[in-house]
Every structure is written in structure tokens, then in C-alpha cells.
Scaffold this motif. Structure first.
Motif, short mmCIF file in Angstrom:
data_model
loop_
_atom_site.label_atom_id
_atom_site.label_comp_id
_atom_site.label_asym_id
_atom_site.label_seq_id
_atom_site.Cartn_x
_atom_site.Cartn_y
_atom_site.Cartn_z
N ASN A 384 15.73 19.20 12.26
CA ASN A 384 15.34 19.99 10.71
C ASN A 384 16.38 21.14 10.53
N GLU A 385 17.80 20.39 11.32
CA GLU A 385 19.10 21.43 11.77
C GLU A 385 20.14 20.16 11.50
N LEU A 386 19.18 19.59 11.27
CA LEU A 386 20.49 18.14 11.52
C LEU A 386 21.51 17.89 9.69
N ALA A 387 20.76 18.36 8.99
CA ALA A 387 21.70 18.61 7.52
C ALA A 387 21.89 19.54 7.14
N THR A 388 22.22 20.22 7.99
CA THR A 388 22.86 22.12 7.88
C THR A 388 24.40 21.40 8.98
N ARG A 389 24.21 20.88 9.97
CA ARG A 389 25.17 20.46 10.45
C ARG A 389 26.36 19.54 10.15
N LEU A 390 25.12 18.17 9.25
CA LEU A 390 26.04 17.50 9.15
C LEU A 390 27.33 17.67 7.41
N LEU A 391 26.36 19.21 6.92
CA LEU A 391 26.96 19.22 5.98
C LEU A 391 28.92 20.09 6.06
N MET A 393 29.91 19.48 9.03
CA MET A 393 31.38 19.22 9.13
C MET A 393 31.61 18.20 8.26
N ALA A 394 31.54 18.17 6.89
CA ALA A 394 31.84 17.09 6.03
C ALA A 394 32.39 17.52 4.95
N SER A 395 31.95 19.04 5.04
CA SER A 395 32.88 20.33 4.08
C SER A 395 33.94 20.68 4.73
N ALA A 396 34.36 20.83 6.26
CA ALA A 396 35.42 21.43 6.56
C ALA A 396 36.39 20.66 6.74
N GLU A 397 37.27 22.03 6.52
CA GLU A 397 38.89 21.49 5.85
C GLU A 397 39.62 20.94 7.04
N PHE A 398 40.64 19.83 6.66
CA PHE A 398 41.79 19.31 6.91
C PHE A 398 43.22 19.89 6.77
N ASP A 399 43.87 20.42 8.01
CA ASP A 399 44.91 20.70 7.71
C ASP A 399 45.98 19.68 7.65
N VAL A 400 46.77 18.61 6.87
CA VAL A 400 47.00 17.43 7.55
C VAL A 400 48.30 17.37 7.65
N THR A 401 48.87 18.28 7.84
CA THR A 401 50.21 18.81 8.71
C THR A 401 50.30 18.89 9.77
N ALA A 409 31.34 13.38 15.26
CA ALA A 409 30.49 14.22 15.97
C ALA A 409 29.22 13.36 16.66
N LEU A 410 28.70 13.34 17.51
CA LEU A 410 27.47 12.75 18.11
C LEU A 410 25.99 13.73 18.37
N PHE A 411 25.08 13.64 17.37
CA PHE A 411 24.26 14.85 17.87
C PHE A 411 22.48 13.84 17.85
N VAL A 422 31.02 10.65 11.10
CA VAL A 422 32.69 10.76 11.34
C VAL A 422 32.84 11.05 9.82
N VAL A 423 33.96 11.97 9.96
CA VAL A 423 34.67 12.73 8.76
C VAL A 423 36.26 11.59 8.37
#
Length: 643
Positions: A384-391, A393-401, A409-411, A422-423
Motif C-alpha cells: 500500500n506504500e508502493l505507489a507513493t514511493r514510485l511517485l 522516485m519518479a518526481s525527484a529532480e535531476f541536476d544533469v550538471t 531502485a528494487l522494492f 528505473v527513472v
């Protein structure tokens, strides 16, 4: 009698002079508009000598005797069916009959031209060509020939002769040998009395020359066929616009030549395309995609530049994140999976590349694989927490520099139940990268579970090689002879005067940009798809072009405009070296189509076909450069053609 001319010189044009007294001659187009001198159109006659019609044939009378818009009220004129053009001296030149002009697979064809070509064969005295309708194959050209002095003729030999002297779409199939052509009472060919052509008995003809073999190999590979012969047609075998892009690029790489997309549409069989390549392709060699020496600062690709700028403008935005997750059931060898992920990151340099800024601008820095390993999160998570963790992870920022553009991640959600997430950041991958990425990951995991690293060959090139090749291929826009400058010239001309935006009914004031969108999914039933495919085949088009035409008509109707621009993505992976590479290759094309409400759907399809082919031929230049080159400076920034 309506016209009178002077003596005709041998070998000269067939002139019929000008109209005699009491007769008016008009050379009019399909909308009954006069055409300029030198332009071919149909001859119409009017005057006091005009007959009233055909005796006891009201339908034919109504078709041929029409109202004269250039005469007094109530006057009629006669549509002769003769194709003519005015000479500057006031004489008319006869060019042929309109009823011998047909349209097959989108091409307007003069049957007389094919007949004249067939009669140039030394063993043929007379020839006739007509259109035969088949319930399964649609309309096709069929030929009939009469041998000279009863000389035995081989239809295959005559077909080869025609293919050597005519474009592919003008070659009649089959060709029937007759003792004589049926004639009417006035000595003309009685086309209705021609016998039905024999059913096609297609025999496989293998490629012979090296060029034919190369084309057949490319068709086989791109279309997934077991074998392809000389007479096989790319689109009949299942080709479409996307596959055509791959085919012409692979042919260009194999032949060291630049093969325009249009050529594949107009010479779509192996034999016809080999004829074109043998005669013209060598003059336009294409820069090969090979590993290149790398400078100190490797530039970004053109597509990456815009993504990099947007990341720096708003580094907290996840809008260019590409997430995907796979549920795995059964025993999990976590160590093998982590090793497999490291194998894949090591294989594709773009997954371990950062993009720092320097005085010369952003550039690529490939990080050693050892410095990226260990970046995979592994944790137990309740279902029941998986969707929150996936969201999250998917919305976390990248600083490409500063950081590599991938996280994984493996849950573990239960015993023997896992989810691999994978993101990717869009700067290192596109939608077409997911397939090779997943395929490589499965191969590496299988190998690691057996206790050894994957036994794969190294990629032919890496993304950095592609970046350097792209800049070498396109050249500089300061060089008017460069590919970049030439294609930008095309796009400036094509998009000149574009509408600011498409006004749709019910439009509201545009809200603030939220990057939120919706997808409307619908299903095209099998009969409709079959009809679209058949229509495309008849007009040497693709189903994409048919749907593009329908969508353009729809937008034109609901917006009450005739200028429609539709954007479409293209994979940008024409070269076979890019097939299995993870990277950012996708490009966008702006397809601008004039929609004339008075035109038929098939006429619009021909227009769309030309629009799409021209766009595909100029798809090397990045869309960002097209936007820069075509955007008016007085236009608000949110209304340019990328919207």
C-alpha cells in the motif's frame, strides 16, 4: 470542323491551328478557368456550329455539353476531351486525349506514353494499355502488344523492357500477347473489347546484382521478412512511413549514398530502386556514422541542448523524467540484478554521462563505470506504500550538471515479489531507448545468475560518437552549402506566414503552463483500418498519411481555417548503428498542410503525401533550430510553431 492549321513539318509538334470563323476555342482547367499560354488543359468549343448533343444519349450529352461561362446566357460549350496548349502565335498544339489520362497509386499517367514506349521495342508493332480493376489488388495497369510478323514474344522480356524505360508506377502488369488489337468501326482501339488479363502468377525472382542484394537485405531486415525478391514492393510487404525512414537511412549507409525518402515511394520495388541507385546515388555520399576521436570538450547533441537549458532553468522540475517500473514475481537474485544494472550502465555511456558547463558552453563528461556502481536503492516496501514511493522516485529532480541521469531502485513488496523501478532523464534517453535498455538488462541478469558477465559485443558507436557525427553531417548554418543551412532554408520557406495559433471552438483564455496533459485513446476497427490501408496502397501512401489527411480535415472544419500545422515525432534512428543504443535521438516535424474545402479526400491525400515526404527529407535538422529560424520576432513566445 472547328480548327484549321497549316502544313505539319515532319517530326514537329502536332498543331491544329486556331478556331475557324463562328467557333470559339477555350483551353480550360478542371474548374473551367482559362490557363496561360503553354499550359496543358482540355479544349472546349463553342459557337453557332455546335451540335445540340448526342442522339438518344442524354447522360453523355449532359457530361460533354456544359454551360459556357464565357458566352451569352444559355450558350453551351463542348468538352472535347483533347489535351492542348496555346502557342504564342495563337495556334493550338494537340498533346493527347484526356480519357487516356488515368490516376494510379497517386500518379497521373498518360496511357499513350506507355503505349508509345512499348512500340519502340523492335518486335512490337502495336500496343494498348488500360486500367484493370481487381477486387483484391485494386486498380492496376495492364498491357497488350501485337508482335511484328508473328515473332514469338515472351511477356517477361517485354515487362523487363518496360521496366527499363518507364518509372515503376507506369509499368503494366501483366502484359498480354495478341494477334491483333480490337478496333471500333472508325478504326480506333476498342478498349472495351480487350480481353481480361490473365491472373497474376507471381514467381519469386531472387536478387542478382550486389545492389539488388543490398536492397533486398535491407527490406528483409527492416520488414522482418524471411526473403525479398526483385519484384517485391516495400509497402506491399508492410512498410510504413517510420520503417521507410529506417530503410532509406540503412540503404544510404550500405551504399555510401544519400537516398531521399521520396525515391522509396516512387520506386518501391527492389528492381526499381536498384535502377535508381545504380544511376544516381553515387553522386550524394553520406557521412558514415563511426567512432570518432573525442575532443577535450564533447559537445551536446542539438536535441540535448534544449533539454539541458530547461533543466538549468528549472532544475526541480520532473517534466523530463522518464520513469518505468517492472513487477517481478519469483525468487530474486538481488546480487545478480545489481550486477546486471552495473553491466548496462557500463555498456551505454550516456547512462553515466554528466553535462557540466564551461566557458565554451555545456559539454559531455563520461563518468567511469566504477564511480556509478552502488547507486541502486534496495528496500522493503509495503504494497500500500508502493505507489507513493514510485511517485516520489519518479518526481525527484535531476541536476544533469553534477549527477548521472539515471536512478534505479528494487522494492521488495512480499516474499518473492519485487518491483524494479528505473527513472531516466530525457537528456540521456527517449521512448525508443526503453526496448534496448530492457533487453540488455534481461540479458545481463540471465548471464549473472549463471555466474558470468554478459557475452555481448560492444556497441558499434556510443552517443558521444553520434553527437560528433551529427555536427559533422549537418555542418554550420554559416555555410550555405551545408546540410543544416539547406534544410533550414526549406523550413523557413515552408513555415513562412504560419498562423499564430489554431483557434478551436470553445477555446478559453490559456491557463498558466502546468505541463499537465491528457491522452484520449480510441480504437480503429478492423474494417476501417483495412479501408485506410487499401486507400494508402492505391495512392502510394501510408496509413499514417491517410490518418494525417483525416486529422487535418477535422481540424480545418472545426477551426474554420485552411492552414493546418500538425506536429509529429520521428525516431531519428535511421542508421542501424543506433538501433540498440540508449540515447536522445527523437526529433519533431511540423507538417503544414493547406486544406482546400473544394478538393476531394484523395486530392488532399496527394497534398499530404507531398507534405510528409518533403518533411521526412528535411528531418535531419533539429526541431529547436527550426523553431528559432521560423519564429517571428514580433510574435509572443508562447505562440510559435512548437505549440
Amino acid at each position: 470542323m472547328s480548327n484549321c492549321s497549316g502544313p505539319l513539318p515532319p517530326g514537329g509538334p502536332v498543331t491544329i491551328g486556331g478556331p475557324i470563323r463562328g467557333t470559339h476555342a477555350y483551353v480550360l482547367d478542371d474548374r473551367l478557368r482559362p490557363v496561360p499560354t503553354g499550359v496543358t488543359a482540355e479544349l472546349h468549343l463553342a459557337g453557332i456550329q455546335l451540335a445540340r448533343g448526342y442522339h438518344s444519349r442524354p447522360a453523355l450529352t449532359a457530361e460533354r455539353f456544359v454551360a459556357n461561362p464565357y458566352g451569352p446566357p444559355g450558350e453551351r460549350m463542348y468538352r472535347t476531351g483533347d489535351l492542348v496548349r496555346w502557342h504564342p502565335d495563337g495556334n493550338l498544339e494537340f498533346l493527347g486525349r484526356r480519357d487516356l489520362q488515368v490516376k494510379i497509386r497517386g500518379h497521373r499517367i498518360e496511357l499513350g506514353e506507355i503505349e508509345a514506349t512499348l512500340t519502340t521495342h523492335p518486335d512490337i508493332t502495336h500496343a494498348a494499355v488500360t486500367v484493370h480493376h481487381d477486387h483484391h489488388t485494386g486498380d492496376r495497369l495492364v498491357g497488350y502488344v501485337v508482335p511484328r510478323d508473328h515473332t514469338p514474344l515472351d511477356p517477361t522480356t517485354i515487362h523487363t523492357f518496360a521496366a527499363d524505360h518507364l518509372p515503376d508506377y507506369m509499368v503494366p502488369t501483366p502484359i498480354t500477347i495478341l494477334d491483333a488489337l480490337p478496333l471500333t468501326t472508325n478504326g480506333k482501339i476498342d478498349r472495351r473489347a480487350l480481353p481480361a488479363p490473365a491472373p497474376l502468377k507471381k514467381q519469386f525472382r531472387p536478387p542478382v546484382t550486389p545492389i539488388e542484394q543490398t536492397i533486398a537485405d535491407v527490406f528483409t531486415d527492416v520488414l522482418g521478412r524471411e526473403r525479398v525478391g526483385l519484384d517485391d514492393d516495400f509497402f506491399t510487404l508492410g512498410g510504413n512511413s517510420l520503417l521507410a525512414t529506417q530503410a532509406v537511412s540503412r540503404l544510404g549507409a550500405a551504399m555510401d549514398a544519400r537516398v531521399p525518402m521520396r525515391v522509396l515511394f516512387e520506386a518501391s520495388s527492389v528492381q526499381a530502386l536498384s535502377t535508381w541507385l545504380e544511376s544516381r546515388a553515387a553522386a550524394s555520399a553520406r557521412t558514415p556514422l563511426l567512432p570518432r576521436p573525442r575532443p577535450e570538450h564533447i559537445p551536446l547533441s542539438y536535441a540535448q541542448q534544449r533539454i539541458w537549458f530547461l533543466n538549468r532553468f528549472d532544475p526541480h522540475s520532473p517534466v523530463y523524467n522518464i520513469p518505468f517500473a517492472v513487477r517481478l514475481s519469483g525468487p530474486m537474485d538481488t546480487a545478480a540484478l545489481l550486477a546486471a544494472i552495473a553491466d548496462v550502465v557500463n555498456r551505454h555511456e550516456t547512462l553515466r554521462t554528466i553535462y557540466p558547463e564551461s566557458e565554451a558552453g555545456p559539454h559531455q563528461v563520461v563518468v567511469p563505470a566504477a564511480e556509478v556502481s552502488g547507486a541502486v536503492e534496495s528496500a522493503g516496501v509495503a504494497e500500500n506504500e508502493l505507489a507513493t514511493r514510485l511517485l516520489s522516485m519518479a518526481s525527484a529532480e535531476f541536476d544533469v550538471t553534477t549527477s548521472v541521469p539515471v536512478r534505479a531502485a528494487l522494492f521488495e513488496t512480499a516474499e518473492n515479489e519485487h518491483v524494479l523501478a528505473v527513472v531516466l532523464h530525457h537528456i540521456c534517453a527517449d521512448g525508443s531507448s526503453i526496448a534496448p535498455l530492457a533487453r540488455d538488462l534481461m540479458a545481463a541478469y540471465t548471464a549473472r545468475t549463471h555466474g558470468h558477465p554478459p557475452a555481448w559485443s560492444a556497441p558499434t558507436v556510443q552517443y558521444a560518437d553520434y553527437t560528433l557525427w551529427q555536427r559533422e553531417l549537418l555542418g554550420s548554418d554559416d555555410d550555405p552549402n551545408s546540410l543544416l543551412a539547406q534544410q533550414l532554408t526549406y523550413w523557413r520557406s515552408t513555415l513562412d506566414g504560419q498562423p499564430e495559433q489554431l483557434e478551436l471552438p470553445g477555446n478559453r483564455t490559456p491557463p498558466a503552463v502546468t505541463h499537465r496533459g491528457r491522452t484520449h485513446t480510441f480504437t480503429i476497427d478492423a474494417p476501417t483500418h483495412h479501408a485506410a490501408a487499401e486507400l494508402a496502397r492505391q495512392h502510394t501512401a501510408t496509413v499514417f498519411m491517410v490518418l494525417h489527411t483525416a486529422f487535418a480535415v477535422f481540424l480545418a472544419r472545426i477551426s474554420d481555417t485552411t492552414d493546418i500545422i500538425i506536429g509529429t515525432p520521428v525516431a531519428g534512428r535511421g542508421d542501424p548503428a543506433l538501433d540498440d543504443l540508449v540515447g536522445m535521438f527523437v526529433n519533431t516535424l511540423a507538417l503544414r498542410t493547406p486544406v482546400d474545402g473544394a478538393s476531394s479526400f484523395t486530392q488532399l491525400l496527394s497534398t499530404v503525401r507531398e507534405t510528409d515526404l518533403a518533411a521526412f527529407e528535411h528531418a535531419d535538422v533539429p526541431f529547436e533550430r527550426v523553431v528559432q529560424a521560423s519564429t517571428r520576432h514580433d510574435r509572443p513566445p508562447d505562440t510559435h510553431c512548437s505549440r
